[in-house]
Enzyme design. Structure first.
Site, short mmCIF file in Angstrom:
data_model
loop_
_atom_site.label_atom_id
_atom_site.label_comp_id
_atom_site.label_asym_id
_atom_site.label_seq_id
_atom_site.Cartn_x
_atom_site.Cartn_y
_atom_site.Cartn_z
N ARG A 38 -35.11 -40.49 -53.84
CA ARG A 38 -33.77 -41.00 -54.20
C ARG A 38 -33.41 -41.54 -55.29
O ARG A 38 -32.72 -42.48 -55.40
CB ARG A 38 -33.60 -41.58 -53.07
CG ARG A 38 -33.48 -41.20 -51.61
CD ARG A 38 -32.37 -39.66 -51.60
NE ARG A 38 -32.40 -39.64 -50.47
CZ ARG A 38 -31.21 -39.40 -49.05
NH1 ARG A 38 -30.62 -40.46 -49.20
NH2 ARG A 38 -31.07 -38.48 -48.26
N ARG A 42 -27.22 -41.89 -56.08
CA ARG A 42 -25.63 -42.96 -55.59
C ARG A 42 -26.48 -44.54 -56.60
O ARG A 42 -25.05 -45.06 -56.81
CB ARG A 42 -25.38 -42.99 -54.31
CG ARG A 42 -24.90 -42.08 -54.15
CD ARG A 42 -24.30 -41.85 -52.17
NE ARG A 42 -25.32 -42.53 -51.83
CZ ARG A 42 -25.44 -42.11 -50.33
NH1 ARG A 42 -24.16 -42.23 -50.11
NH2 ARG A 42 -26.77 -41.77 -49.90
N ARG A 51 -21.12 -36.33 -60.92
CA ARG A 51 -20.22 -35.77 -59.38
C ARG A 51 -18.97 -35.62 -58.72
O ARG A 51 -18.51 -35.36 -58.20
CB ARG A 51 -21.31 -36.88 -58.66
CG ARG A 51 -22.80 -36.24 -57.83
CD ARG A 51 -22.73 -34.80 -56.94
NE ARG A 51 -21.96 -35.06 -56.19
CZ ARG A 51 -22.13 -35.69 -54.68
NH1 ARG A 51 -22.96 -36.13 -54.54
NH2 ARG A 51 -20.92 -35.38 -53.96
N ASP A 87 -31.53 -31.19 -51.13
CA ASP A 87 -31.14 -31.55 -49.93
C ASP A 87 -31.82 -30.78 -49.38
O ASP A 87 -32.60 -29.36 -49.31
CB ASP A 87 -29.67 -31.72 -49.64
CG ASP A 87 -29.24 -32.63 -48.76
OD1 ASP A 87 -29.55 -34.45 -48.79
OD2 ASP A 87 -29.83 -32.80 -47.55
N TYR A 162 -31.58 -32.75 -37.11
CA TYR A 162 -30.84 -32.11 -37.36
C TYR A 162 -29.64 -31.31 -36.74
O TYR A 162 -28.15 -30.88 -36.41
CB TYR A 162 -30.41 -31.73 -39.42
CG TYR A 162 -30.53 -33.09 -39.56
CD1 TYR A 162 -29.65 -34.49 -39.32
CD2 TYR A 162 -31.65 -33.59 -40.69
CE1 TYR A 162 -29.38 -35.59 -40.21
CE2 TYR A 162 -32.00 -34.35 -40.91
CZ TYR A 162 -30.04 -35.65 -41.20
OH TYR A 162 -31.18 -36.91 -41.63
C1 LIG Z 1 -33.31 -37.02 -43.99
C2 LIG Z 1 -32.90 -36.82 -45.78
C3 LIG Z 1 -31.64 -35.56 -45.99
N1 LIG Z 1 -31.78 -35.32 -47.11
C4 LIG Z 1 -33.11 -35.68 -47.80
C5 LIG Z 1 -33.91 -35.99 -46.67
C6 LIG Z 1 -35.54 -36.45 -46.47
C7 LIG Z 1 -35.47 -37.74 -47.18
C8 LIG Z 1 -34.60 -39.10 -47.10
O1 LIG Z 1 -35.69 -39.36 -45.79
O2 LIG Z 1 -34.49 -40.60 -47.18
C9 LIG Z 1 -33.64 -35.51 -48.84
C10 LIG Z 1 -33.34 -35.32 -50.50
N2 LIG Z 1 -31.73 -35.74 -50.22
C11 LIG Z 1 -31.01 -35.70 -51.89
C12 LIG Z 1 -32.57 -36.41 -52.19
C13 LIG Z 1 -32.69 -36.22 -53.81
C14 LIG Z 1 -33.50 -35.76 -55.11
C15 LIG Z 1 -34.41 -37.56 -54.76
O3 LIG Z 1 -35.04 -38.30 -54.39
O4 LIG Z 1 -33.37 -38.01 -56.20
C16 LIG Z 1 -33.53 -36.06 -51.97
C17 LIG Z 1 -34.83 -35.53 -51.81
C18 LIG Z 1 -30.05 -36.20 -52.38
C19 LIG Z 1 -28.81 -36.36 -51.62
N3 LIG Z 1 -28.58 -36.33 -50.12
C20 LIG Z 1 -27.30 -36.51 -49.64
C21 LIG Z 1 -27.07 -37.61 -51.17
C22 LIG Z 1 -25.52 -38.75 -50.96
C23 LIG Z 1 -24.66 -37.90 -51.04
C24 LIG Z 1 -23.79 -37.92 -52.20
O5 LIG Z 1 -24.21 -38.13 -53.45
O6 LIG Z 1 -22.41 -37.33 -52.39
C25 LIG Z 1 -28.45 -37.78 -52.08
C26 LIG Z 1 -27.65 -38.05 -53.26
C27 LIG Z 1 -26.56 -36.92 -48.42
C28 LIG Z 1 -27.93 -36.72 -47.62
N4 LIG Z 1 -28.48 -35.76 -46.73
C29 LIG Z 1 -29.55 -36.22 -45.93
C30 LIG Z 1 -28.79 -37.73 -45.21
C31 LIG Z 1 -29.56 -38.66 -44.82
C32 LIG Z 1 -27.50 -38.52 -46.31
C33 LIG Z 1 -27.00 -39.30 -46.40
C34 LIG Z 1 -26.02 -39.01 -46.24
C35 LIG Z 1 -25.37 -40.55 -46.50
O7 LIG Z 1 -25.44 -41.55 -46.41
O8 LIG Z 1 -24.10 -40.16 -47.48
C36 LIG Z 1 -30.52 -35.23 -45.63
#
Ligand SMILES: Cc1c2[nH]c(c1CCC(=O)O)Cc1[nH]c(c(CCC(=O)O)c1C)Cc1[nH]c(c(CCC(=O)O)c1C)Cc1[nH]c(c(C)c1CCC(=O)O)C2
Length: 355
Positions: A38, A42, A51, A87, A162
């Site tokens: 990540r 954010r 974004r 994602d 999910y």
């Molecule tokens: C379980 C999981 C998800 N997504 C992901 C996982 C596995 C990694 C982990 O265990 O954390 C993987 C993921 N999601 C994202 C990345 C980007 C690449 C990186 O690592 O920089 C990666 C590798 C972007 C994202 N994926 C997400 C965001 C946030 C959304 C935003 O910026 O508006 C980002 C940058 C959304 C997301 N997507 C998911 C979640 C739990 C969330 C967060 C929800 C929240 O709290 O808002 C599912």
């Protein structure tokens, strides 16, 4: 031969010889490589800016935006690898599953998978379904020079959690009820997801990704015997399906201390470790022949520069006897992390491990 041919056949020599890929291959390195799960996202003001007004899933489908967001942490922190901005639910969306990523919540699925008839939603993924991924990765590899790009996907269990729950869950009660109560349906679901995940990783590698990480973030909810019986076969299928490319395969989950050996056995070259198990103990659990990735507690970054250095030293000391170590956090960067703390951390690890 393609323009990006190399000793491994898939990337330029500078990339192949990078500290990150060397560490994954357990070869000697000039310094311990660092990247952060990540790292794009954010915690970065420049991310929030680009974004603005664009929903998460839509942003994943715009190659120019994906390229910019993926490069932001490389420019700012000088990390040793980029991770493709996307994602884990993107391939599911791409085959037509009705889902969205709700801010502050996570992925939400409109019609959860609860019975055999629901499996029909899970058709095969073709490269055309995710042509924006191929386009973005081509743009990225042109920009990245010798910095490797990590592709990724969600593992079958974490995706199933999910799809069956319909959204994030703390107990996984519906998913685990299917696993215990209807093992045949469960196995078929995970097998379908393995096919989709494998196809998604192949697209990324063929477009130029130099390594792949399989995120089984929530596998730590499982007892080892259940993991071995009901999850490992599907994840092993994913790893087997990309073996022929010769790119390092990383396998990561949270709270997986009891599963580290099995997660290596599934076919990983590098096993990701969260902060709960020190790396010198993790290497005993994983066994020989694999590199480790991890494992600073992401909350340490809130504790001030001196505490960060002390806790980082502990991680490096516990990694001292390893044959391959990729420095990372034990889970993703938390959104309220000070980006400067991450930049200083990269610098500190490089300086402490320079040989
Ligand atoms: C379980 C999981 C998800 N997504 C992901 C996982 C596995 C990694 C982990 O265990 O954390 C993987 C993921 N999601 C994202 C990345 C980007 C690449 C990186 O690592 O920089 C990666 C590798 C972007 C994202 N994926 C997400 C965001 C946030 C959304 C935003 O910026 O508006 C980002 C940058 C959304 C997301 N997507 C998911 C979640 C739990 C969330 C967060 C929800 C929240 O709290 O808002 C599912």
């Amino acid at each position: 031969m393609s323009a990006n041919a190399s000793p491994s056949g898939h990337q330029p020599t500078a990339t192949y010889d990078s500290a990150f890929l060397k560490a994954c291959r357990r070869e000697p390195v000039p310094h311990t490589p660092v990247w952060f799960m990540r790292q794009a996202g954010r915690s970065l003001p420049e991310y929030l800016k680009v974004r603005e007004g664009i929903p998460m899933l839509e942003s994943c489908m715009r190659p120019e935006l994906v390229t910019e967001i993926t490069l932001q942490p490389v420019r700012r922190h000088h990390v040793d690898a980029a991770i493709y901005f996307s994602d884990i639910v993107v391939p599911l969306k791409a085959i037509g599953i009705d889902l969205d990523i709700k801010p502050g919540v996570g992925p939400v699925v409109e019609r959860p998978i609860r019975g055999r008839a629901d499996l029909a939603q899970l058709r095969d993924l073709t490269p055309e379904d995710v042509s924006y991924v191929t386009e973005a990765i081509r743009m990225l590899t042109a920009e990245l020079g010798g910095t490797p790009l990590i592709g990724f996907a969600g593992a079958p269990f974490t995706l199933a959690s999910y799809l069956v729950e319909g959204g994030p869950s703390r107990t996984y009660e519906n998913a685990k009820a299917m696993m215990y109560g209807d093992p045949e349906l469960w196995a078929d679901l995970l097998d379908r997801l393995a096919e989709i995940t494998a196809a998604f990783l192949r697209v990324q590698i063929e477009a130029g990704a130099s390594a792949v990480q399989l995120f089984d973030s929530w596998a730590g909810a499982l007892a080892p015997a259940d993991y071995r019986r009901s999850v490992l076969p599907a994840s092993a299928k994913v790893f087997r399906s990309v073996e022929r490319y010769g790119v390092p395969r990383i396998h990561f989950g949270v709270g997986t201390g009891e599963l580290l050996g099995l997660m290596g056995e599934a076919g990983a070259d590098v096993v990701g470790v969260d902060w709960r198990v020190p790396l010198d103990e993790a290497v005993r659990r994983v066994g020989p022949g694999k590199a480790l990735q991890g494992n600073l507690d992401p909350t340490v970054l809130f504790a001030g520069p001196e505490a960060v250095r002390t806790k980082t030293r502990e991680v490096l000391d516990s990694a001292a006897g390893l044959e391959g170590h990729v420095f990372n956090l034990g889970h993703g960067v938390l959104p309220s992390t000070d980006p400067d703390a991450l930049t200083r951390l990269v610098e500190y690890v490089h300086e402490q491990t320079a040989r």
